[in-house]
Structure formats: structure tokens, C-alpha cells
Design a protein around this motif. Structure first.
Motif, PDB file in Angstrom:
ATOM      1  N   SER A 224       0.814  -1.224   0.000  1.00 16.06           N
ATOM      2  CA  SER A 224       0.000   0.000   0.000  1.00 16.06           C
ATOM      3  C   SER A 224       0.843   1.268   0.000  1.00 16.06           C
ATOM      4  O   SER A 224       0.305   2.365  -0.157  1.00 16.06           O
ATOM      5  N   SER A 225       2.162   1.138   0.167  1.00 16.97           N
ATOM      6  CA  SER A 225       3.032   2.308   0.249  1.00 16.97           C
ATOM      7  C   SER A 225       3.889   2.522  -0.992  1.00 16.97           C
ATOM      8  O   SER A 225       4.368   3.627  -1.223  1.00 16.97           O
ATOM      9  N   LEU A 226       4.085   1.481  -1.775  1.00 20.22           N
ATOM     10  CA  LEU A 226       4.990   1.574  -2.922  1.00 20.22           C
ATOM     11  C   LEU A 226       4.200   1.959  -4.178  1.00 20.22           C
ATOM     12  O   LEU A 226       4.034   1.180  -5.118  1.00 20.22           O
ATOM     13  N   HIS A 227       3.747   3.214  -4.196  1.00 24.26           N
ATOM     14  CA  HIS A 227       2.819   3.676  -5.241  1.00 24.26           C
ATOM     15  C   HIS A 227       3.449   3.782  -6.620  1.00 24.26           C
ATOM     16  O   HIS A 227       2.737   3.808  -7.626  1.00 24.26           O
ATOM     17  N   SER A 228       4.793   3.838  -6.692  1.00 23.19           N
ATOM     18  CA  SER A 228       5.469   3.999  -7.986  1.00 23.19           C
ATOM     19  C   SER A 228       6.057   2.690  -8.503  1.00 23.19           C
ATOM     20  O   SER A 228       6.729   2.688  -9.538  1.00 23.19           O
ATOM     21  N   LEU A 229       5.815   1.600  -7.808  1.00 27.84           N
ATOM     22  CA  LEU A 229       6.450   0.328  -8.163  1.00 27.84           C
ATOM     23  C   LEU A 229       5.945  -0.180  -9.511  1.00 27.84           C
ATOM     24  O   LEU A 229       4.752  -0.324  -9.731  1.00 27.84           O
ATOM     25  N   ILE A 230       6.880  -0.477 -10.423  1.00 28.32           N
ATOM     26  CA  ILE A 230       6.511  -1.027 -11.728  1.00 28.32           C
ATOM     27  C   ILE A 230       7.076  -2.432 -11.935  1.00 28.32           C
ATOM     28  O   ILE A 230       6.631  -3.142 -12.836  1.00 28.32           O
ATOM     29  N   SER A 231       8.049  -2.843 -11.108  1.00 29.19           N
ATOM     30  CA  SER A 231       8.625  -4.177 -11.247  1.00 29.19           C
ATOM     31  C   SER A 231       8.877  -4.777  -9.871  1.00 29.19           C
ATOM     32  O   SER A 231       9.556  -4.166  -9.041  1.00 29.19           O
ATOM     33  N   LEU A 232       8.331  -5.974  -9.648  1.00 30.22           N
ATOM     34  CA  LEU A 232       8.546  -6.703  -8.398  1.00 30.22           C
ATOM     35  C   LEU A 232       8.966  -8.125  -8.746  1.00 30.22           C
ATOM     36  O   LEU A 232       8.190  -8.903  -9.298  1.00 30.22           O
ATOM     37  N   ASN A 233      10.229  -8.442  -8.450  1.00 27.03           N
ATOM     38  CA  ASN A 233      10.773  -9.765  -8.746  1.00 27.03           C
ATOM     39  C   ASN A 233      11.392 -10.345  -7.481  1.00 27.03           C
ATOM     40  O   ASN A 233      12.475  -9.939  -7.060  1.00 27.03           O
ATOM     41  N   LEU A 234      10.676 -11.271  -6.860  1.00 27.79           N
ATOM     42  CA  LEU A 234      11.153 -11.968  -5.663  1.00 27.79           C
ATOM     43  C   LEU A 234      11.247 -13.467  -5.942  1.00 27.79           C
ATOM     44  O   LEU A 234      11.091 -14.302  -5.046  1.00 27.79           O
ATOM     45  N   SER A 235      11.516 -13.812  -7.197  1.00 26.47           N
ATOM     46  CA  SER A 235      11.537 -15.215  -7.599  1.00 26.47           C
ATOM     47  C   SER A 235      12.714 -15.967  -6.985  1.00 26.47           C
ATOM     48  O   SER A 235      13.724 -15.374  -6.604  1.00 26.47           O
ATOM     49  N   ASN A 236      12.543 -17.300  -6.904  1.00 25.11           N
ATOM     50  CA  ASN A 236      13.612 -18.190  -6.466  1.00 25.11           C
ATOM     51  C   ASN A 236      14.127 -17.830  -5.076  1.00 25.11           C
ATOM     52  O   ASN A 236      15.333 -17.734  -4.842  1.00 25.11           O
TER      53      ASN A 236
END
Length: 415
Positions: free
Chosen positions: A111-123
């Protein structure tokens, strides 16, 4: 002998097209990050809220994970490992694949990361459910949580991520059904939900994803029919629905997917004939339909698939003749038709398949002589014709098969 041929053609490919898709997505990320709507007057407040949110998540992870995120101190998040920012110092990318992170996503700052365009937490070693707050990341274009230990249902709020290009939740422990809301993701190019425990039917709403190029749902518990709406995915290049419990016919509409290069429907309960419309898929290089309950004859329209390299129709209930049009598949390297009830002769035209390395026609009702034209297959390394009704002598032309490593002709009527 059995160990060689029982090693089935059974892959769903990450193609070059998929790599290009990711590259295009990354380029789009850069373009977006340079034009964020964050106001400079709010930079300090934004940085503080974002830092606070991520530090709270860091604190919820195990000690070793916290050590790996040791650069996460203070509120200048743009210098933290795995973090990138846009021109207004607001976080645009959180990319930590293979970082050994262990914990949940329950306190992640969706709810705070309003500008996030890429989230990669794979592996990583993430577990627990995906919070519904994921749907607050309205600018997200790229989401990869694959190869973790996440569980529970995929939240329907994922349908709020209207800008999403890539959604990869594969190789986790997700249960429940595919949310119908995924049909709202009109910009989606890649959808990977494979290797989970997802059940229920494939929603018709997936037919709305007309930008989709890569759809992989294999190794789940999906049941019911393949929706006819799949024919609307006119940009699809890879379709892999294998290793589920799908039933009913292969829809004729699949013949509308003119860009399709890889089609894998193996290890299901599909029934009925192979639709003649498959012959329209002129770009197809891999066709894997093995281990189903398909019946009827092999359509002669398959001879139109000039780019086909791998064809596996084994372990079905196919009958009738092997069509002579099979000789038109000049790029074919593997042909598996074994364990059906095919009858009649092996067509002479099979000798035109100059690239063929693997030919398995065993456990059918094939009759007549082995065609002398098989001696033209100079690249052949495996030839399995056993357990048929073949008769006559073994053609001397088979002496030309200098690359042959494994040959099985037993249980026939050869003289």
C-alpha cells in the motif's frame, strides 16, 4: 530398448520469444520510471514512507535474510541492494531474485509503494499467502514470485493490476481456482501459473487477454474443457496446458492461433478427434498431444505443418492410416505415433523426412512391408517398429542408416 523410447518428448519451452517479451517489458519499465507522476514536493515524505514499509518487511524475515539486506538502513532507499528508483527518488523496482530470502509477504508494503513497476522476488524461500493488498500496486508492469513456497489462493485483486505485462507465479503451492479477474489484465503478455496445485476449470475470461503471447498452466489439477475462447488469443506463440486432468475435445478454435509455435496438451484426459484445423498452424514447431484419449484418424491437414520439428501423438486411441502427407514435414526430427491402433502400411513418403532422428511407431496394427525408403533417413538414430503386423523382408536399404543407435523390429511377421 524400453528405457530409451519411454523417455517421452515432454517439455514446455521458454522460447526466444519469451526472452524478447521480457526485454521489451524492461524497456517499458525504464520509460515509465522516467516519467513518474510523483511530485518533487512530496519526495521526502514518499521516501520516508517507502523506507518504513520495506524496513518493516525486512524485520519480519529470518536473521540470515536480514543480513543479506544489510544495506537496507536509513531512508535513502535508492542505494539499497535490489532497489531502483525513478527520477523523483521513489521506488520503481524491487528486484531480489535468488537472494535466499525467507519469510512471508504479510508485511510487505503493497500500500506504500505507489510507484512500483517491477517486483521480482523469484527463487527465494517465501511462504504463506499473497495478501490482497497486492492489488494496490496500480503501476505494476512486471510481477514474478515464481519458485517460492507460497500457498493459498491467488487473490482476485490481481485483476486490479491493469498495466501488468508479465505475471509469473509458477512453481509454488497455490491452490484454489484461477481467478476470473485475470481476464481484466488486457496488457498481459506472459501468464505463467505452472507447477502449482491450482484446480477448477480454465476460465473463459482468459480469452480476453488478446495481447497474450505465452500461456503456461501445466502441472496443476485443472479439469473441465479447454475453453473455446482460447481461439481469441491471436498473438499466442506458446500454449502449454499439459499434465492436468482436462477433458473433452481439443476445440476447433485452436486453429485460429496463427502465431503458435509450441502446443503442449499431453497427459490429460482429452478425447475426440484431432481437429483438422490444427493444419492451419503454419508456425508450429512442437506439437505434443501424447497420453490422452484422442481417437479417430490423424488428419491429413497435419501435412501442412512445414515448420514442425517434434510431433508426438503416442499413447492415444488413434486409428486408421498414417497419412501420406506426413512426408511433407521436411523439418521433422522426432515422430512418435506409438501405442495407438494405427493400421495399414508405413507410407513410402516417410523416407522424405531427411532430418528425422527418432521414429517410433511401435505397438500399433501396422501391416505390409517396411518401406525401402526408410533407408533414406540418414540422420535416424532410433527406429522402433516392434509389436505390429509388418511382413516381408527387412529392406537392404536399412544398411544406409549409419547413425542408427537403437533398432527394434521384434513381434512382427517379418521373413
Amino acid at each position: 530398448m524400453m528405457s530409451l523410447i519411454e523417455r517421452p518428448i515432454s517439455h514446455c519451452l521458454f522460447t526466444a520469444a519469451f526472452i524478447i517479451i521480457l526485454a521489451l517489458a524492461s524497456s517499458f519499465h525504464v520509460a515509465i520510471s522516467s516519467s513518474s507522476a510523483t511530485s518533487p514536493s512530496n519526495v521526502v515524505t514518499m521516501m520516508g514512507l517507502e523506507a518504513e514499509a520495506l524496513l518493516e518487511w525486512k524485520a519480519s524475515l529470518d536473521n540470515q535474510s536480514q543480513f543479506r539486506l544489510s544495506s537496507w538502513v536509513g531512508n535513502v532507499t535508492c542505494h539499497w541492494v535490489g532497489i531502483s528508483c525513478n527520477n523523483f527518488s521513489s521506488i520503481s523496482h524491487v528486484n531480489l531474485p535468488g537472494a535466499g530470502l525467507k519469510g512471508t509477504l504479510h508485511t510487505f508494503g503493497f500500500s506504500s509503494l505507489h510507484s512500483l513497476i517491477s517486483l521480482n522476488l523469484s527463487n527465494n524461500l517465501l511462504y504463506g499467502t499473497i495478501p490482497s493488498q497486492l492489488g494496490n500496486l496500480s503501476k505494476l508492469i512486471y510481477l514474478d514470485l515464481s519458485t517460492n513456497q507460497l500457498s493459498g489462493s491467488i487473490p482476485h485483486q490481481v485483476g486490479n493490476l491493469k498495466l501488468l505485462n508479465v505475471l509469473n507465479l509458477s512453481s509454488n503451492g497455490f491452490t484454489g481456482s484461477i481467478p476470473v479477474a485475470i481476464g481484466n489484465l488486457s496488457n498481459l503478455i506472459t501468464l505463467a501459473l505452472y507447477d502449482n496445485n491450482i484446480s477448477g476449470s480454465i476460465p473463459q475470461e482468459l480469452g480476453k487477454l488478446t495481447s497474450l503471447a505465452w500461456l503456461n498452466l501445466y502441472e496443476n489439477n485443472l479439469s473441465g474443457f479447454i475453453p473455446t475462447s482460447i481461439g481469441n488469443l491471436s498473438n499466442l506463440s506458446v500454449l502449454c496446458l499439459s499434465n492436468n486432468t482436462l477433458s473433452g475435445p481439443i476445440p476447433e478454435e485452436i486453429g485460429k492461433l496463427g502465431f503458435l509455435s509450441d502446443l503442449a496438451l499431453y497427459m490429460n484426459n482429452l478425447s475426440g478427434p484431432i481437429p483438422a484445423s490444427i493444419g492451419n498452424l503454419s508456425n508450429l514447431s512442437t506439437l505434443l498431444l501424447w497420453r490422452n484419449n484422442l481417437c479417430g484418424s490423424i488428419p491429413s491437414s497435419m501435412g501442412k505443418l512445414g515448420n514442425l520439428a517434434t510431433l508426438d501423438l503416442s499413447k492415444n486411441k488413434l486409428l486408421g492410416l498414417i497419412p501420406t502427407s506426413i512426408g511433407n514435414l521436411s523439418n521433422l526430427s522426432a515422430l512418435h505415433l506409438f501405442n495407438n491402433t494405427l493400421s495399414g502400411p508405413i507410407p513410402e513418403e516417410i523416407g522424405k523426412l531427411g532430418f528425422l532422428s527418432d521414429l517410433a511407431l511401435y505397438m500399433n496394427n501396422l501391416s505390409g512391408p517396411i518401406p525401402a525408403s526408410i533407408g533414406n533417413l540418414s540422420n535416424l538414430s532410433i527406429l522402433y517398429l516392434w509389436e505390429n503386423n509388418l511382413c516381408g523382408s527387412i529392406p537392404s536399404s536399412m544398411g544406409n542408416l549409419g547413425n542408427l543407435a537403437s533398432l527394434a523390429l521384434s513381434k512382427n511377421k517379418l521373413s
